[in-house]
Design a protein around this motif. Structure first.
Motif, PDB file in Angstrom:
ATOM      1  N   THR A  13      -8.826  41.924  -1.729  1.00  0.00           N
ATOM      2  CA  THR A  13      -9.396  42.560  -2.916  1.00  0.00           C
ATOM      3  C   THR A  13     -10.885  42.807  -2.746  1.00  0.00           C
ATOM      4  O   THR A  13     -11.389  43.912  -2.996  1.00  0.00           O
ATOM      5  CB  THR A  13      -9.164  41.680  -4.157  1.00  0.00           C
ATOM      6  OG1 THR A  13      -7.772  41.626  -4.434  1.00  0.00           O
ATOM      7  CG2 THR A  13      -9.887  42.231  -5.373  1.00  0.00           C
ATOM      8  N   ASP A  17     -12.537  46.380  -2.368  1.00  0.00           N
ATOM      9  CA  ASP A  17     -13.509  46.722  -3.409  1.00  0.00           C
ATOM     10  C   ASP A  17     -14.791  47.237  -2.771  1.00  0.00           C
ATOM     11  O   ASP A  17     -15.327  48.292  -3.150  1.00  0.00           O
ATOM     12  CB  ASP A  17     -13.780  45.479  -4.255  1.00  0.00           C
ATOM     13  CG  ASP A  17     -14.363  45.815  -5.613  1.00  0.00           C
ATOM     14  OD1 ASP A  17     -14.258  46.980  -6.031  1.00  0.00           O
ATOM     15  OD2 ASP A  17     -14.919  44.910  -6.256  1.00  0.00           O
ATOM     16  N   LEU A  81      -8.938  46.302 -11.301  1.00  0.00           N
ATOM     17  CA  LEU A  81      -8.707  47.122 -10.109  1.00  0.00           C
ATOM     18  C   LEU A  81      -8.128  48.486 -10.477  1.00  0.00           C
ATOM     19  O   LEU A  81      -8.472  49.501  -9.869  1.00  0.00           O
ATOM     20  CB  LEU A  81      -7.762  46.387  -9.157  1.00  0.00           C
ATOM     21  CG  LEU A  81      -8.331  45.145  -8.469  1.00  0.00           C
ATOM     22  CD1 LEU A  81      -7.222  44.372  -7.767  1.00  0.00           C
ATOM     23  CD2 LEU A  81      -9.420  45.529  -7.479  1.00  0.00           C
ATOM     24  N   THR A 113     -13.906  42.315 -11.311  1.00  0.00           N
ATOM     25  CA  THR A 113     -13.402  41.825 -10.031  1.00  0.00           C
ATOM     26  C   THR A 113     -14.149  40.576  -9.569  1.00  0.00           C
ATOM     27  O   THR A 113     -13.553  39.533  -9.296  1.00  0.00           O
ATOM     28  CB  THR A 113     -13.506  42.924  -8.959  1.00  0.00           C
ATOM     29  OG1 THR A 113     -12.801  44.077  -9.399  1.00  0.00           O
ATOM     30  CG2 THR A 113     -12.904  42.447  -7.650  1.00  0.00           C
TER      31      THR A 113
END
Length: 244
Positions: A13, A17, A81, A113
Motif C-alpha cells: 500500500t 501510494d 485508497l 492512508t
C-alpha cells in the motif's frame, strides 16, 4: 507482526501510494499547462491544488483516525485508497482546473492512508518489533518515490494523461488486493465518540506540541515537509522553463 499478509499489504500500500504520487510529479507541469493554456497560471494552480489537498488532509485526518477506531482500520483504509484512485482518474479526464481542484481536495479529505497504516501497525505489532515494522514502511515509501518519477516520466512521453491512468489502476488494484487479503487489526468500537472536540486537528496538534520530545519532532517534521512540498511544487516547472 501477528499477520504476515497484513504487513505485506501495508508495505505494498505504501509503495503503491508513493509510486502513484511519484508517477505524476514529472508530468504535472505539462498537464496543468495543457489545461490552463498558460504556463504562469499552471504554476499557480499547482500550488492551489497541493495546498487544498494538504489543508483538507490536515482538517479531516483526526476524524479519519476516530472513524478507524469506531468502525475498524480496514474499511477506512480501503475507502481512502478508492478515493485516491478516483482523484487520479479525474486528473486523466478533467478538462478544467476547477474540476481538478474539486477532486483533489476531496482526495485530501479522504487521505487517511498514512494515518491508518500507522494505527494498523501499532495494533498488529508487538512493541519490540514496532521499530522494524515502521522501518520497513519507510523503506517502501522511499522505493515507491524513487520508482514513481522514472515510470511517470517514461509514460508521460507517450501521453500526458497516461501516468494518471496508471496511478489510478495501481490504486484500484491495491483496493482489490486489500479486500481479499487484509484482515482487520482492531474490531471497531461503536461507543467511540465522534465529536467536534475529538476531531479537532488544532487541539490534537496542540497536545503533541505540549510534550517536549514529541513537540521537537513535530517541528522538525513540519520544516522537512515544507521543504519537500516546496521542491515538489516548483522543481519540475523550473526545469521545464529552464531547459524547455
Amino acid at each position: 507482526m501477528r499477520r504476515t499478509p497484513a504487513l505485506s499489504f501495508l508495505l505494498v500500500t505504501v509503495f503503491l501510494d508513493m509510486l502513484g504520487l511519484g508517477l505524476i510529479v514529472p508530468i504535472v507541469p505539462a498537464l496543468l499547462t495543457a489545461v490552463t493554456e498558460d504556463a504562469a497560471a499552471a504554476v499557480c494552480w499547482s500550488g492551489v491544488l497541493g495546498s487544498s489537498y494538504g489543508l483538507l488532509q490536515f482538517v479531516v485526518s483526526p476524524l479519519l483516525g476516530r472513524l478507524s477506531d469506531r468502525y475498524g482500520r480496514r474499511p477506512v483504509l480501503l475507502v481512502s485508497l478508492s478515493c485516491l484512485g478516483v482523484d487520479w482518474l479525474a486528473h486523466a479526464a478533467s478538462p478544467s482546473p476547477w474540476t481538478l481542484l474539486l477532486f483533489h481536495a476531496l482526495a485530501g479529505a479522504c487521505a487517511g492512508t498514512n494515518t491508518v497504516v500507522n494505527a494498523y501497525l501499532a495494533d498488529a505489532t508487538a512493541p519490540e518489533a514496532r521499530s522494524r515494522a515502521y522501518g520497513l514502511v519507510g523503506a517502501a515509501f522511499g522505493l515507491g518515490f524513487v520508482a514513481g518519477p522514472t515510470v511517470g516520466g517514461l509514460l508521460g512521453t507517450v501521453d500526458v494523461r497516461l501516468p494518471f491512468l496508471a496511478a489510478a489502476a495501481l490504486s484500484f488494484a491495491n483496493v482489490g488486493y486489500g479486500w481479499f487479503v487484509l484482515p482487520e487489526s482492531r474490531p471497531g468500537d461503536r461507543t467511540t465518540p465522534l465529536t467536534l472536540r475529538t476531531a479537532n486537528p488544532v487541539s490534537a496538534v496542540a497536545v503533541v506540541l505540549r510534550r517536549p520530545a514529541l513537540g521537537r519532532l513535530a517541528y522538525a517534521r513540519c520544516c522537512a515537509d515544507v521543504a519537500r512540498m516546496t521542491h515538489q511544487a516548483t522543481w519540475t516547472f523550473f526545469l521545464t522553463h529552464q531547459f524547455a
